[in-house]
Design a protein around this motif. Structure first.
Motif, PDB file in Angstrom:
ATOM      1  N   ARG A  56       0.835  -1.193   0.000  1.00  0.00           N
ATOM      2  CA  ARG A  56       0.000   0.000   0.000  1.00  0.00           C
ATOM      3  C   ARG A  56       0.872   1.245   0.000  1.00  0.00           C
ATOM      4  O   ARG A  56       2.036   1.205   0.383  1.00  0.00           O
ATOM      5  CB  ARG A  56      -0.945   0.028   1.189  1.00  0.00           C
ATOM      6  N   ILE A  57       0.274   2.317  -0.436  1.00  0.00           N
ATOM      7  CA  ILE A  57       0.879   3.639  -0.338  1.00  0.00           C
ATOM      8  C   ILE A  57      -0.138   4.482   0.418  1.00  0.00           C
ATOM      9  O   ILE A  57      -1.285   4.609  -0.015  1.00  0.00           O
ATOM     10  CB  ILE A  57       1.159   4.247  -1.731  1.00  0.00           C
ATOM     11  N   GLY A  58       0.252   4.989   1.555  1.00  0.00           N
ATOM     12  CA  GLY A  58      -0.693   5.763   2.349  1.00  0.00           C
ATOM     13  C   GLY A  58      -0.002   6.502   3.467  1.00  0.00           C
ATOM     14  O   GLY A  58       1.169   6.282   3.748  1.00  0.00           O
ATOM     15  N   ALA A  59      -0.764   7.356   4.104  1.00  0.00           N
ATOM     16  CA  ALA A  59      -0.247   8.119   5.238  1.00  0.00           C
ATOM     17  C   ALA A  59      -0.198   7.221   6.471  1.00  0.00           C
ATOM     18  O   ALA A  59      -1.090   6.412   6.696  1.00  0.00           O
ATOM     19  CB  ALA A  59      -1.139   9.317   5.518  1.00  0.00           C
ATOM     20  N   VAL A  60       0.856   7.367   7.252  1.00  0.00           N
ATOM     21  CA  VAL A  60       0.988   6.648   8.515  1.00  0.00           C
ATOM     22  C   VAL A  60       1.179   7.699   9.600  1.00  0.00           C
ATOM     23  O   VAL A  60       2.284   8.169   9.835  1.00  0.00           O
ATOM     24  CB  VAL A  60       2.185   5.663   8.489  1.00  0.00           C
ATOM     25  N   PRO A  61       0.066   8.095  10.233  1.00  0.00           N
ATOM     26  CA  PRO A  61       0.190   9.152  11.235  1.00  0.00           C
ATOM     27  C   PRO A  61       0.849   8.646  12.512  1.00  0.00           C
ATOM     28  O   PRO A  61       0.778   7.464  12.836  1.00  0.00           O
ATOM     29  CB  PRO A  61      -1.273   9.540  11.512  1.00  0.00           C
ATOM     30  N   ASN A  62       1.479   9.554  13.218  1.00  0.00           N
ATOM     31  CA  ASN A  62       1.994   9.274  14.552  1.00  0.00           C
ATOM     32  C   ASN A  62       0.814   9.469  15.502  1.00  0.00           C
ATOM     33  O   ASN A  62       0.408  10.590  15.775  1.00  0.00           O
ATOM     34  CB  ASN A  62       3.143  10.223  14.886  1.00  0.00           C
ATOM     35  N   HIS A  63       0.259   8.381  15.993  1.00  0.00           N
ATOM     36  CA  HIS A  63      -0.959   8.453  16.797  1.00  0.00           C
ATOM     37  C   HIS A  63      -0.776   9.316  18.043  1.00  0.00           C
ATOM     38  O   HIS A  63      -1.689  10.037  18.443  1.00  0.00           O
ATOM     39  CB  HIS A  63      -1.412   7.039  17.181  1.00  0.00           C
ATOM     40  N   TYR A  64       0.385   9.227  18.650  1.00  0.00           N
ATOM     41  CA  TYR A  64       0.624  10.026  19.850  1.00  0.00           C
ATOM     42  C   TYR A  64       0.624  11.512  19.521  1.00  0.00           C
ATOM     43  O   TYR A  64       0.084  12.316  20.281  1.00  0.00           O
ATOM     44  CB  TYR A  64       1.959   9.630  20.494  1.00  0.00           C
ATOM     45  N   ILE A  66      -1.039  13.117  17.321  1.00  0.00           N
ATOM     46  CA  ILE A  66      -2.365  13.669  17.032  1.00  0.00           C
ATOM     47  C   ILE A  66      -3.351  13.436  18.173  1.00  0.00           C
ATOM     48  O   ILE A  66      -4.551  13.618  18.013  1.00  0.00           O
ATOM     49  CB  ILE A  66      -2.921  13.139  15.689  1.00  0.00           C
ATOM     50  N   GLY A  67      -2.826  13.038  19.337  1.00  0.00           N
ATOM     51  CA  GLY A  67      -3.655  12.972  20.534  1.00  0.00           C
ATOM     52  C   GLY A  67      -4.174  11.606  20.921  1.00  0.00           C
ATOM     53  O   GLY A  67      -4.893  11.475  21.916  1.00  0.00           O
ATOM     54  N   TYR A  68      -3.852  10.569  20.171  1.00  0.00           N
ATOM     55  CA  TYR A  68      -4.278   9.220  20.539  1.00  0.00           C
ATOM     56  C   TYR A  68      -3.214   8.600  21.430  1.00  0.00           C
ATOM     57  O   TYR A  68      -2.283   7.957  20.972  1.00  0.00           O
ATOM     58  CB  TYR A  68      -4.511   8.361  19.303  1.00  0.00           C
ATOM     59  N   THR A  69      -3.360   8.809  22.723  1.00  0.00           N
ATOM     60  CA  THR A  69      -2.346   8.345  23.670  1.00  0.00           C
ATOM     61  C   THR A  69      -2.650   6.966  24.245  1.00  0.00           C
ATOM     62  O   THR A  69      -1.805   6.388  24.914  1.00  0.00           O
ATOM     63  CB  THR A  69      -2.197   9.356  24.813  1.00  0.00           C
ATOM     64  N   ALA A  70      -3.845   6.467  24.001  1.00  0.00           N
ATOM     65  CA  ALA A  70      -4.208   5.112  24.440  1.00  0.00           C
ATOM     66  C   ALA A  70      -4.351   4.249  23.189  1.00  0.00           C
ATOM     67  O   ALA A  70      -5.098   4.584  22.274  1.00  0.00           O
ATOM     68  CB  ALA A  70      -5.504   5.129  25.228  1.00  0.00           C
ATOM     69  N   ASP A 144     -10.179  -9.613  24.814  1.00  0.00           N
ATOM     70  CA  ASP A 144      -9.362  -8.886  25.773  1.00  0.00           C
ATOM     71  C   ASP A 144      -8.772  -7.693  25.037  1.00  0.00           C
ATOM     72  O   ASP A 144      -8.901  -7.574  23.818  1.00  0.00           O
ATOM     73  CB  ASP A 144      -8.247  -9.782  26.324  1.00  0.00           C
ATOM     74  N   VAL A 145      -8.131  -6.806  25.773  1.00  0.00           N
ATOM     75  CA  VAL A 145      -7.447  -5.652  25.182  1.00  0.00           C
ATOM     76  C   VAL A 145      -6.053  -5.579  25.779  1.00  0.00           C
ATOM     77  O   VAL A 145      -5.883  -5.622  26.992  1.00  0.00           O
ATOM     78  CB  VAL A 145      -8.176  -4.321  25.459  1.00  0.00           C
ATOM     79  N   LEU A 146      -5.063  -5.481  24.908  1.00  0.00           N
ATOM     80  CA  LEU A 146      -3.671  -5.338  25.330  1.00  0.00           C
ATOM     81  C   LEU A 146      -3.265  -3.899  25.029  1.00  0.00           C
ATOM     82  O   LEU A 146      -3.190  -3.507  23.858  1.00  0.00           O
ATOM     83  CB  LEU A 146      -2.789  -6.328  24.573  1.00  0.00           C
ATOM     84  N   PHE A 147      -3.041  -3.109  26.069  1.00  0.00           N
ATOM     85  CA  PHE A 147      -2.699  -1.703  25.867  1.00  0.00           C
ATOM     86  C   PHE A 147      -1.203  -1.533  25.645  1.00  0.00           C
ATOM     87  O   PHE A 147      -0.389  -2.173  26.317  1.00  0.00           O
ATOM     88  CB  PHE A 147      -3.154  -0.860  27.060  1.00  0.00           C
ATOM     89  N   SER A 148      -0.855  -0.639  24.715  1.00  0.00           N
ATOM     90  CA  SER A 148       0.555  -0.324  24.457  1.00  0.00           C
ATOM     91  C   SER A 148       1.131   0.440  25.634  1.00  0.00           C
ATOM     92  O   SER A 148       0.462   1.280  26.235  1.00  0.00           O
ATOM     93  CB  SER A 148       0.683   0.551  23.203  1.00  0.00           C
ATOM     94  N   THR A 149       2.388   0.142  25.935  1.00  0.00           N
ATOM     95  CA  THR A 149       3.076   0.903  26.970  1.00  0.00           C
ATOM     96  C   THR A 149       4.211   1.737  26.390  1.00  0.00           C
ATOM     97  O   THR A 149       4.624   2.724  26.969  1.00  0.00           O
ATOM     98  CB  THR A 149       3.639  -0.029  28.061  1.00  0.00           C
ATOM     99  N   ARG A 150       4.731   1.312  25.225  1.00  0.00           N
ATOM    100  CA  ARG A 150       5.757   2.091  24.531  1.00  0.00           C
ATOM    101  C   ARG A 150       5.886   1.575  23.099  1.00  0.00           C
ATOM    102  O   ARG A 150       5.484   0.466  22.794  1.00  0.00           O
ATOM    103  CB  ARG A 150       7.095   2.038  25.246  1.00  0.00           C
ATOM    104  N   ILE A 151       6.457   2.422  22.225  1.00  0.00           N
ATOM    105  CA  ILE A 151       6.675   2.046  20.832  1.00  0.00           C
ATOM    106  C   ILE A 151       8.092   1.497  20.705  1.00  0.00           C
ATOM    107  O   ILE A 151       9.057   2.158  21.090  1.00  0.00           O
ATOM    108  CB  ILE A 151       6.511   3.263  19.889  1.00  0.00           C
ATOM    109  N   LEU A 152       8.217   0.299  20.187  1.00  0.00           N
ATOM    110  CA  LEU A 152       9.534  -0.298  19.995  1.00  0.00           C
ATOM    111  C   LEU A 152       9.998  -0.172  18.547  1.00  0.00           C
ATOM    112  O   LEU A 152      11.171  -0.044  18.271  1.00  0.00           O
ATOM    113  CB  LEU A 152       9.505  -1.781  20.396  1.00  0.00           C
ATOM    114  N   LYS A 153       9.065  -0.243  17.605  1.00  0.00           N
ATOM    115  CA  LYS A 153       9.420  -0.193  16.185  1.00  0.00           C
ATOM    116  C   LYS A 153       8.228   0.377  15.441  1.00  0.00           C
ATOM    117  O   LYS A 153       7.097   0.009  15.711  1.00  0.00           O
ATOM    118  CB  LYS A 153       9.733  -1.592  15.683  1.00  0.00           C
TER     119      LYS A 153
END
Length: 161
Positions: A56-64, A66-70, A144-153
């Motif tokens: 694909r060719i598309g935008a990959v926003p940085n979620h953090y 733009i305010g998506y912290t969870a 279930d939901v697995l919440f991110s705690t940090r970005i590794l890659k």
């Protein structure tokens, strides 16, 4: 690689794998860099997409940023024979950024459908997960939901020089 993947294609993929140039005419910029025409850049990218070499060719926003912290990876136990149908329905939701099938690891891990959800808070993510649960209904045996705690890659496969 495919026989139709030549040296120019390789250079084009290498030039775009970190993203398109952030200019008003990115295909023209790539064409200049590669010594080909903008039309050839677009034709080659279209062929690479069609062949599956480029997904694909598309935008990959940085979620953090733009305010998506969870960020929560929701995991679902649904019937294997319905995984394609259910995965498409979940993946079509505007708040699911990607959904995919993964093998179960029984008995510890019964989940086979994964769907990434982003929100401004854990409560917002959980509300979106509840909407997925409602969509799936009784066909879903567990989730279930697995919440991110940090970005590794935050990159895909990269071609070397």
């Amino acid at each position: 690689m495919s026989e139709s993947f030549d040296a120019v294609d390789r250079r084009l993929v290498q030039a775009t794998q970190a993203g398109l140039p952030l200019v008003s005419r990115p295909y023209h910029s790539l064409a200049e860099q590669l010594g080909i025409t903008p039309a050839e850049v677009m034709a080659r990218l279209a062929r690479l997409l069609e062949s599956g070499i480029v997904r694909r060719i598309g935008a990959v926003p940085n979620h953090y940023a733009i305010g998506y912290t969870a960020n929560g990876m929701s995991v679902w136990d649904v019937p294997d024979e319905r995984i394609d149908e259910l995965g498409e329905r979940v993946g079509a939701l505007d708040f699911v950024t990607h959904a995919y099938h993964r093998p179960r690891r029984l008995p510890e891990w019964p989940y086979n459908l994964f769907a990434m959800v982003h929100g401004g808070s854990r409560a917002e993510v959980l509300a979106k997960v509840a909407a997925i649960a409602e969509l799936l209904g009784p066909v879903c045996r567990a989730h279930d939901v697995l919440f991110s705690t940090r970005i590794l890659k935050k990159t895909g496969l990269r071609l070397g020089a």
